[in-house]
Scaffold this motif. Structure first.
Motif, mmCIF file in Angstrom:
data_model
loop_
_atom_site.group_PDB
_atom_site.id
_atom_site.type_symbol
_atom_site.label_atom_id
_atom_site.label_comp_id
_atom_site.label_asym_id
_atom_site.label_seq_id
_atom_site.Cartn_x
_atom_site.Cartn_y
_atom_site.Cartn_z
ATOM 1 N N VAL A 396 -99.693 -26.599 -5.795
ATOM 2 C CA VAL A 396 -100.811 -26.180 -6.648
ATOM 3 C C VAL A 396 -101.661 -27.403 -6.962
ATOM 4 C CG1 VAL A 396 -101.465 -25.177 -8.867
ATOM 5 C CG2 VAL A 396 -99.442 -24.335 -7.651
ATOM 6 N N ARG A 397 -102.970 -27.216 -6.865
ATOM 7 C CA ARG A 397 -103.872 -28.288 -7.269
ATOM 8 C C ARG A 397 -104.695 -27.823 -8.477
ATOM 9 N NH1 ARG A 397 -106.435 -31.137 -1.819
ATOM 10 N NH2 ARG A 397 -104.430 -31.594 -0.814
ATOM 11 N N ILE A 398 -104.922 -28.762 -9.360
ATOM 12 C CA ILE A 398 -105.743 -28.472 -10.540
ATOM 13 C C ILE A 398 -107.193 -28.720 -10.170
ATOM 14 C CG2 ILE A 398 -106.223 -29.130 -12.932
ATOM 15 C CD1 ILE A 398 -103.267 -30.021 -13.066
ATOM 16 N N VAL A 399 -107.970 -27.663 -10.126
ATOM 17 C CA VAL A 399 -109.364 -27.782 -9.725
ATOM 18 C C VAL A 399 -110.220 -28.312 -10.881
ATOM 19 C CG1 VAL A 399 -111.360 -26.529 -8.807
ATOM 20 C CG2 VAL A 399 -109.042 -25.914 -8.075
ATOM 21 N N SER A 400 -109.979 -27.771 -12.091
ATOM 22 C CA SER A 400 -110.685 -28.255 -13.287
ATOM 23 C C SER A 400 -109.671 -28.388 -14.406
ATOM 24 C CB SER A 400 -111.805 -27.288 -13.709
ATOM 25 O OG SER A 400 -112.775 -27.184 -12.675
ATOM 26 N N GLU A 401 -109.729 -29.480 -15.141
ATOM 27 C CA GLU A 401 -108.742 -29.713 -16.184
ATOM 28 C C GLU A 401 -109.059 -28.886 -17.426
ATOM 29 O OE1 GLU A 401 -110.727 -33.688 -18.175
ATOM 30 O OE2 GLU A 401 -109.503 -33.901 -16.375
ATOM 31 N N ASN A 402 -108.060 -28.784 -18.307
ATOM 32 C CA ASN A 402 -108.260 -27.999 -19.525
ATOM 33 C C ASN A 402 -109.257 -28.700 -20.447
ATOM 34 O OD1 ASN A 402 -106.197 -29.938 -19.643
ATOM 35 N ND2 ASN A 402 -105.475 -29.137 -21.596
ATOM 36 N N ALA A 403 -109.979 -27.889 -21.193
ATOM 37 C CA ALA A 403 -111.085 -28.420 -21.987
ATOM 38 C C ALA A 403 -110.623 -29.247 -23.176
ATOM 39 C CB ALA A 403 -111.972 -27.272 -22.469
ATOM 40 N N ALA A 404 -109.455 -28.875 -23.757
ATOM 41 C CA ALA A 404 -109.024 -29.579 -24.959
ATOM 42 C C ALA A 404 -107.512 -29.656 -24.986
ATOM 43 C CB ALA A 404 -109.542 -28.866 -26.203
ATOM 44 N N PRO A 405 -106.953 -30.669 -25.648
ATOM 45 C CA PRO A 405 -105.489 -30.782 -25.712
ATOM 46 C C PRO A 405 -104.870 -29.596 -26.439
ATOM 47 C CG PRO A 405 -106.566 -32.833 -26.347
ATOM 48 C CD PRO A 405 -107.642 -31.792 -26.284
ATOM 49 N N GLY A 406 -103.665 -29.247 -26.001
ATOM 50 C CA GLY A 406 -102.896 -28.251 -26.718
ATOM 51 C C GLY A 406 -103.133 -26.825 -26.292
ATOM 52 N N GLN A 414 -105.352 -23.696 -8.083
ATOM 53 C CA GLN A 414 -105.448 -23.004 -6.803
ATOM 54 C C GLN A 414 -104.262 -23.405 -5.928
ATOM 55 O OE1 GLN A 414 -109.045 -23.856 -4.599
ATOM 56 N NE2 GLN A 414 -108.947 -21.923 -3.470
ATOM 57 N N LEU A 415 -103.776 -22.463 -5.096
ATOM 58 C CA LEU A 415 -102.669 -22.720 -4.182
ATOM 59 C C LEU A 415 -103.204 -23.350 -2.895
ATOM 60 C CD1 LEU A 415 -99.632 -22.327 -3.468
ATOM 61 C CD2 LEU A 415 -100.300 -20.125 -2.443
ATOM 62 N N GLY A 418 -100.814 -27.720 2.521
ATOM 63 C CA GLY A 418 -101.336 -28.985 3.019
ATOM 64 C C GLY A 418 -102.656 -29.274 2.347
ATOM 65 N N ASP A 419 -103.695 -29.474 3.139
ATOM 66 C CA ASP A 419 -105.026 -29.711 2.584
ATOM 67 C C ASP A 419 -105.895 -28.460 2.648
ATOM 68 O OD1 ASP A 419 -104.582 -32.384 1.979
ATOM 69 O OD2 ASP A 419 -105.073 -33.038 4.016
ATOM 70 N N GLU A 420 -105.290 -27.342 2.992
ATOM 71 C CA GLU A 420 -106.037 -26.092 3.126
ATOM 72 C C GLU A 420 -105.822 -25.206 1.902
ATOM 73 O OE1 GLU A 420 -106.200 -22.157 6.068
ATOM 74 O OE2 GLU A 420 -104.629 -23.668 6.284
ATOM 75 N N ALA A 421 -106.921 -24.801 1.286
ATOM 76 C CA ALA A 421 -106.838 -23.864 0.157
ATOM 77 C C ALA A 421 -106.512 -22.485 0.699
ATOM 78 C CB ALA A 421 -108.144 -23.841 -0.620
ATOM 79 N N VAL A 422 -105.380 -21.913 0.238
ATOM 80 C CA VAL A 422 -104.934 -20.623 0.783
ATOM 81 C C VAL A 422 -104.847 -19.540 -0.292
ATOM 82 C CG1 VAL A 422 -103.685 -21.629 2.733
ATOM 83 C CG2 VAL A 422 -102.530 -21.361 0.522
ATOM 84 N N GLY A 423 -105.158 -19.850 -1.527
ATOM 85 C CA GLY A 423 -105.103 -18.856 -2.601
ATOM 86 C C GLY A 423 -106.397 -18.861 -3.399
ATOM 87 N N PRO A 424 -106.577 -17.845 -4.210
ATOM 88 C CA PRO A 424 -107.789 -17.796 -5.024
ATOM 89 C C PRO A 424 -107.715 -18.801 -6.179
ATOM 90 C CG PRO A 424 -106.333 -16.000 -5.605
ATOM 91 C CD PRO A 424 -105.707 -16.680 -4.437
#
Length: 669
Positions: A396-406, A414-415, A418-424
C-alpha cells in the motif's frame, strides 16, 4: 755461469711454446664456424732463471696454460634469456596454431554459420508454413552444430599434439641432464690431472643453453662442475656427476601431469616446456570454454523461445539443440531472477526447464510494519490466479497524507503491485475517526486485498510511505518433474529434482540461488568445454516439429501460421543475449577472437624482444669468445715469427757449439 749448451734449452723452450701457440691458433681457425666454441689463447710466461755469479739468467719461455676466453656472468645471463626466449617462441607459435584452428572470421567460421541460421529463421518468420524454408532452418542448425563440433574437436586434437610435444621435451630434458652430469665428471677428472678441458666446457655450455631453451633453469658454477636447478630456486636436475630425472604421471584425460624431480613435486615453467603446458592446460581449454559458453547461450536462448512456441501441428515446441559430453558450467540469464545454478547429481548436459507450476492458494500475508506515524496492515484472501511469478510485491502506498494529527481525515491510499497501481484510490474523511478496519483495496490476481489503518495520537502519515511487501509462495519443478515448495522470503538456496518434457533432458539435482528479482520460470543449459552440439533428433526427422508460431493465449486455438516464434528467434541476432556483459552473440564471439588475436600479437612482440636480447648477448659473447679470422691471422703471423726467431737463435747456438767443438784446440791450421 751457464754452459754453452744452455742456449739450446732456451731455443727449445721457445720453439715448443710457439709451436703450441701456433697449434692453438690453428684450432681456433678450424672452429671458426663451430657454434658455441670459445676461442683459446696460450699464456706465455718466462721460465725460471738460473742463478750465476753474474746474476740471474733467463732460461727461456713456457706455455703456462691454454686459456678459454669467456665471461661467466654473460653465459649465465644467456641461460636465463634462452629460457624466456624458448617460452616466447613456443607460445607465439602455439597461439598462431590456435588462431588458425579457430579460423575466425571466415566464410566457413562459427559466426558465418550462426548468421546463416538467423537469416533462415527470419525467412521462415515471413512464410512459417513453407516446407522448404523449414528444411533450410534445420539444415542451417545442423551446419552450425557441425562447424562448432569440428572446431572443438580440432582444438582437442591440438591439445593432444601439445601433450605429445610435452612428452618429447621431457625426454630431451632428462637425456641432456644425463649428458651434462657425464661431462661434469669428465671435466673434473681432466682438470684434476692438470689439463684444461676447454673443449669439454664448450660442449657443456652449449648443452646447458640447449636445455634452457626447453625448460626454465638456473646454472651454478661449482669449481670444475656446473650444477643445474629448476628456475626460481627449484630442485637440482644436475648436481656434480648426478642427474635427477623429471618424471610425470598421466591424468584422466591421458595428459602428462603431476611432474616430480626425485620425490618432490615440481611445476615446470619457462622454456618451450612451460609454453606447451600453458597452451595445453590453459589457453586452448580456455578457448574451448569460451566457445562452449557462447554456443550454450545461443542454444539456451533458442531453446527457450522454441519450447515456448508451437509447431505446425499446434503442439508445444521441443528443444531445438541438445548438448552431450561432460558438463561443468551453466548458462542462465541474470534477468530471470536467478543468481547462480550449481549442477548436482544426475543432471545431464543440455537445456533444462525451471518453472513455477502452481501457487499455494492459502497465502499468508506478511506484516507491513509500523510506518512511524500510524499503522497499515495489509491482508489478502482468495486463490491466486495471476501469472506464476514468485516474489510479487503487493503493498500500500500513501498517496496523500492525513490533514491533521490524531485522525484519518484527508488520508488517501492505493494498492500497488511493484511500481504498478492495481487498486483504486481510497479516501478517508472526517467521519473515519482515528482508525478503520478491513478497508477494501480491490481484487487483484484473484486475491481480495484489505487494509487496517490506525492513526497515531500525534503526527501524520507521510506521503509515498509504503509496506514491506508481500511475497507469495509457490511450487517449482525442474523439467516437469516433482514440484518443490518455494518461499523466496526464506532460504534462497534450494535443490530441485525433475524429469523430462518437451525434449528436455532427464532431470537430476541442482542448487539454485535466486537473486531476489521476480521469477516466473526459465531455462538453463549445462555445458562443458568438451561437449558436442546436435539438433534434437525428433525435430531433425520432421520439419513440422519446428515451432515457428506463438503459443495460444487463454483458450484460443494455436496460431500455427503466424511465425511469431520464428521472428523472436531471428531477433536474437541483435539482442544482448549475454546479459551480464550486454553483448550479442556476434559481439561475444568477436571479443573472443579479438582477445586471442591480441594475445598472439603480444606473444610475437615478446618473442621479438627476447630474441633481440638474446642476439645482443650472443654478439657480446662473440666479441669476447668468438673467433675472429683477422685477429687469428695476426696471431698466426706473430707466433710464426717467434718460431722463426727461435729457430734462428738455435742455428746461431749450433754454430757456436760447432766452433767450440770443431775448431777449439786446432793450431796452425
Amino acid at each position: 755461469m751457464a754452459n754453452i749448451f744452455f742456449g739450446l734449452n732456451i731455443g727449445r723452450s721457445a720453439l715448443t711454446a710457439h709451436q703450441t701457440a701456433l697449434d692453438v691458433t690453428g684450432h681456433n681457425l678450424a672452429n671458426v664456424q663451430t657454434e658455441g666454441y670459445s676461442r683459446q689463447r696460450v699464456t706465455l710466461t718466462q721460465s725460471l732463471p738460473i742463478q750465476t755469479p753474474q746474476g740471474a739468467v733467463g732460461s727461456g719461455v713456457d706455455a703456462a696454460r691454454i686459456e678459454r676466453l669467456q665471461m661467466g656472468y654473460l653465459e649465465r645471463q644467456i641461460v636465463r634469456v634462452a629460457s624466456q626466449n624458448g617460452l616466447d617462441v613456443a607460445l607465439a607459435r602455439g597461439l598462431e596454431e590456435l588462431q588458425s584452428t579457430l579460423g575466425e572470421p571466415s566464410q566457413n567460421g562459427l559466426n558465418a554459420a550462426l548468421t546463416e541460421l538467423w537469416n533462415a529463421w527470419d525467412a521462415l518468420a515471413a512464410r512459417p508454413t513453407d516446407a522448404s524454408l523449414r528444411a533450410q532452418v534445420l539444415d542451417r542448425a545442423e551446419h552450425l552444430a557441425q562447424v562448432y563440433n569440428q572446431k572443438i574437436g580440432n582444438l582437442e586434437a591440438l591439445e593432444s599434439r601439445f601433450d605429445e610435444a610435452v612428452s618429447d621435451a621431457l625426454g630431451d630434458v632428462n637425456a641432456w641432464a644425463r649428458q651434462l652430469a657425464d661431462l661434469n665428471g669428465r671435466i673434473a677428472k681432466s682438470e684434476a690431472a692438470g689439463y684444461m678441458a676447454n673443449d669439454l666446457r664448450d660442449q657443456r655450455d652449449g648443452l646447458v643453453r640447449q636445455l634452457a631453451g626447453v625448460l626454465g633453469v638456473e646454472a651454478e658454477a661449482d669449481g670444475s662442475y656446473l650444477n643445474l636447478r629448476l628456475a626460481n630456486g627449484g630442485p637440482y636436475l644436475v648436481n656434480r656427476i648426478h642427474a635427477f630425472e623429471m618424471t610425470a604421471t598421466r591424468d584422466a584425460a591421458g595428459h602428462l601431469s603431476g611432474f616430480r624431480v626425485g620425490q618432490g613435486p615440481v611445476t615446470p615453467s619457462g622454456g618451450e616446456l612451460g609454453a606447451l603446458l600453458e597452451l595445453r592446460d590453459t589457453l586452448s581449454p580456455g578457448l574451448r570454454e569460451e566457445l562452449a559458453r557462447w554456443m550454450a547461450t545461443v542454444a539456451d536462448r533458442t531453446n527457450a523461445l522454441h519450447t515456448a512456441g508451437v509447431d505446425r501441428d499446434g503442439e508445444p515446441g521441443r528443444n531445438l539443440f541438445t548438448f552431450t559430453g561432460g558438463a561443468a558450467s551453466v548458462a542462465v540469464a541474470p534477468s530471470t531472477g536467478i543468481a547462480s545454478i550449481a549442477p548436482g547429481a544426475a543432471l545431464t548436459p543440455g537445456t533444462h526447464r525451471l518453472e513455477v507450476v502452481g501457487v499455494d492458494s492459502s497465502l499468508t500475508p506478511n506484516a507491513l510494519g509500523n510506518l512511524g506515524a500510524g499503522t497499515l496492515t495489509l491482508t489478502a484472501a482468495g486463490a491466486y490466479t495471476g501469472d506464476p511469478v514468485l516474489n510479487r510485491d503487493y503493498h500500500v502506498r500513501i498517496v496523500s497524507e492525513n490533514a491533521a494529527p490524531g485522525n484519518l481525515e484527508g488520508l488517501r491510499i492505493q494498492l500497488f503491485r511493484g511500481d504498478e497501481a492495481v487498486g483504486p484510490v481510497v479516501s478517508f474523511d472526517a467521519a473515519a475517526g482515528v482508525s478503520a478496519s478491513a478497508v477494501a483495496l480491490g481484487s487483484v490476481d484473484g486475491l481480495a486485498f484489505a487494509v487496517d489503518v490506525a492513526a497515531p495520537g500525534a503526527g501524520t502519515f507521510s506521503s509515498l510511505q509504503r509496506s514491506d511487501g508481500l511475497s507469495t509462495t509457490g511450487l517449482v519443478s525442474l523439467d516437469g518433474g516433482p514440484a518443490v515448495a518455494v518461499d523466496l522470503t526464506g532460504a534462497n538456496n534450494l535443490t530441485f529434482t525433475g524429469g523430462t518434457a518437451q525434449g528436455f533432458l532427464a532431470g537430476g539435482t541442482a542448487t539454485v540461488n535466486f537473486s531476489g528479482g521476480p521469477f516466473g520460470g526459465t531455462t538453463f543449459t549445462l555445458f562443458g568445454a568438451g561437449g558436442r552440439l546436435a539438433v534434437d533428433p525428433v525435430v531433425a526427422r520432421d520439419t513440422d516439429k519446428l515451432a515457428a508460431a506463438r503459443a495460444p493465449v487463454g483458450g484460443a486455438a494455436p496460431a500455427v501460421g503466424d511465425g511469431e516464434t520464428a521472428r523472436r528467434i531471428a531477433d536474437l541476432a541483435v539482442q544482448g543475449i549475454f546479459e551480464e556483459i550486454g553483448e550479442t552473440a556476434a559481439g561475444f564471439l568477436g571479443r573472443v577472437v579479438q582477445s586471442l588475436g591480441a594475445r598472439g600479437r603480444d606473444a610475437r612482440v615478446f618473442e621479438e624482444a627476447s630474441t633481440s636480447v638474446l642476439l645482443q648477448l650472443d654478439a657480446q659473447r662473440e666479441s669476447v669468445s668468438g673467433v675472429n679470422v683477422d685477429e687469428e691471422m695476426v696471431q698466426l703471423l706473430q707466433y710464426q715469427r717467434g718460431f722463426e726467431a727461435a729457430a734462428r737463435f738455435l742455428t746461431t747456438v749450433d754454430s757456436l757449439i760447432d766452433t767450440l767443438i770443431n775448431r777449439v784446440g786446432l793450431v796452425g791450421r
